[in-house]
Design a protein around this motif. Structure first.
Motif, PDB file in Angstrom:
ATOM      1  N   LEU A  35       0.840  -1.210   0.000  1.00  0.00           N
ATOM      2  CA  LEU A  35       0.000   0.000   0.000  1.00  0.00           C
ATOM      3  C   LEU A  35       0.868   1.251   0.000  1.00  0.00           C
ATOM      4  O   LEU A  35       0.618   2.190  -0.749  1.00  0.00           O
ATOM      5  N   THR A  43      -4.945   3.185   5.966  1.00  0.00           N
ATOM      6  CA  THR A  43      -5.822   2.080   5.573  1.00  0.00           C
ATOM      7  C   THR A  43      -6.780   1.820   6.723  1.00  0.00           C
ATOM      8  O   THR A  43      -6.796   2.553   7.709  1.00  0.00           O
ATOM      9  N   GLN A  47     -10.357  -2.537   4.709  1.00  0.00           N
ATOM     10  CA  GLN A  47      -9.564  -2.589   3.480  1.00  0.00           C
ATOM     11  C   GLN A  47      -8.536  -3.716   3.547  1.00  0.00           C
ATOM     12  O   GLN A  47      -8.433  -4.542   2.643  1.00  0.00           O
TER      13      GLN A  47
END
Lengths: 226, 226
Positions: A35, A43, A47
């Motif tokens: 990510l 996040t 997710q």
DNA sequence: TAGATTGTTAATCGATTAACAATC
DNA sequence: TAGATTGTTAATCGATTAACAATC
């Protein structure tokens, strides 16, 4: 009795962490690092769960074993969570590693780039074959197995990997243990015994294919496979 | 409705087999094969359990998911149990396997001897690097990845292994799926998505070291590690 | 404020262990 | 027969999920 020191609340005073939780922790870490590479700053449990096929509740529960890393209403800052997980896993430091065995698999692992990102550095390789001793593979010097005790001490090696034929694995395990190694990844397809204080993880490549084979055949049959 | 066919009793009509049971099955098989090599004809749930660190009850329960393989008062005949487990795992047949990626790891796996004993045969390798395409490694021909569909069909390949860099893994996964592959072992350190009917097993070598690292550091700290 | 998301508790689900009748 | 060991049921234990008050 039962000193409560730093840690706040969490599930229980000092609940033993389930092995399954720790293996998911590694997956969270891997996903978080991706990510960040993709430019994300934060996040959330949902997710993270979606990306890995877990429920959001499971993600939060897993993390809650170790502390409070998120912000209600906001989520988790990726880099904070990465730092936290690395600390938990112990990969916030440098781990010099010994590789025993320089056959096919040992050589491939010596060249594997993925270890270094988590702080693992293979600093010495060992073999008993005179043809191989003295060589340098992927920048790593190959010593005779007899030199393990000195080299391990010199380089402060705590972890070892066993990539030798099945028949030699137990002997290598014994030598690693007496050289003071604290953890071993065993790639040989045999069960090895080590003193209680030496941790081990076994990786059997054929077994991974067997698990796959099972789920393929049982999908076709009764649909029991995953 | 709900046809009960062959199978006798067992835990439940068609209980979905826990993943953990299947992975222990592979360990039982590995241990049984060693027992046979060492000249043993039979064994028992308690011996098998002791060798692997499981309870005797667990061994019996695991096997009972699949049938009645033992003899009360006697134990299990090793070769019967081996045959039974191989049939369950699907390793009683030949599995032609495709290797995608011929870097360090791919080449090592091509030379790995441990697969063949369980019926896995790597029959073709694939790469996109023109330098590598056309070569023969460990007796296995390297094709261009574009040739995957034809070669997979020709050799009736059902299983594939992914040993390419992380960035290429998802694309390879997609191509394997459209070539009709039914199961994939993914050695790339990323999560890949595949159609529901394609089974997958992930092996991340750095994660194995992380699990070890965790148990080493947590042994020293609170003793949570295993 | 309204909407989002955490950390945590209680409820559900599943897996392991203990116990034992049946069998050799 | 006595001793050993299985397959299976019931009891225990542990892990996952659902729900929600607290927080931003």
């Amino acid at each position: 009795m039962s000193e409560r020191k730093t840690k706040p609340s969490s599930p229980a005073p000092d609940a033993p962490v389930p092995k399954a939780v720790v293996s998911r922790l590694s997956l969270y870490l891997r996903e978080l690092q991706r990510l960040v590479r993709d430019g994300h700053d934060r996040t959330s449990s949902s997710q993270l769960g979606r990306l890995l096929g877990f429920s959001d509740a499971q993600v939060r529960k897993d993390l809650a074993y170790f502390g409070h890393f998120g912000h209600p209403g906001i989520g988790y800052r990726c880099d904070d969570l990465i730092r936290a997980i690395r600390k938990i896993l112990g990969t916030d430091r440098d781990w010099p590693v010994a590789m025993v065995g320089t056959g096919n698999l040992g050589r491939a692992l010596l060249g594997y780039k993925g270890f270094s990102h988590q702080g693992f550095r293979i600093v010495a390789a060992f073999d008993v074959d005179p043809q191989r001793v003295g060589a340098t593979i992927e920048g790593v010097r190959v010593f005779h197995l007899d030199q393990l005790p000195e080299v391990a001490t010199d380089h402060k090696i705590k972890l070892g990997m066993i990539a030798v034929p099945a028949g030699a694995a137990q002997n290598v395990a014994d030598r690693l243990a007496s050289a003071g190694i604290e953890g071993v990844v065993n790639f040989a397809p045999v069960t090895i015994s080590l003193p209680e204080h030496v941790r081990q993880v076994g990786v059997d490549l054929a077994i991974e294919l067997e698990q796959l084979s099972f789920s393929v055949v049982s999908r076709i049959a009764g649909n029991g496979g995953a």
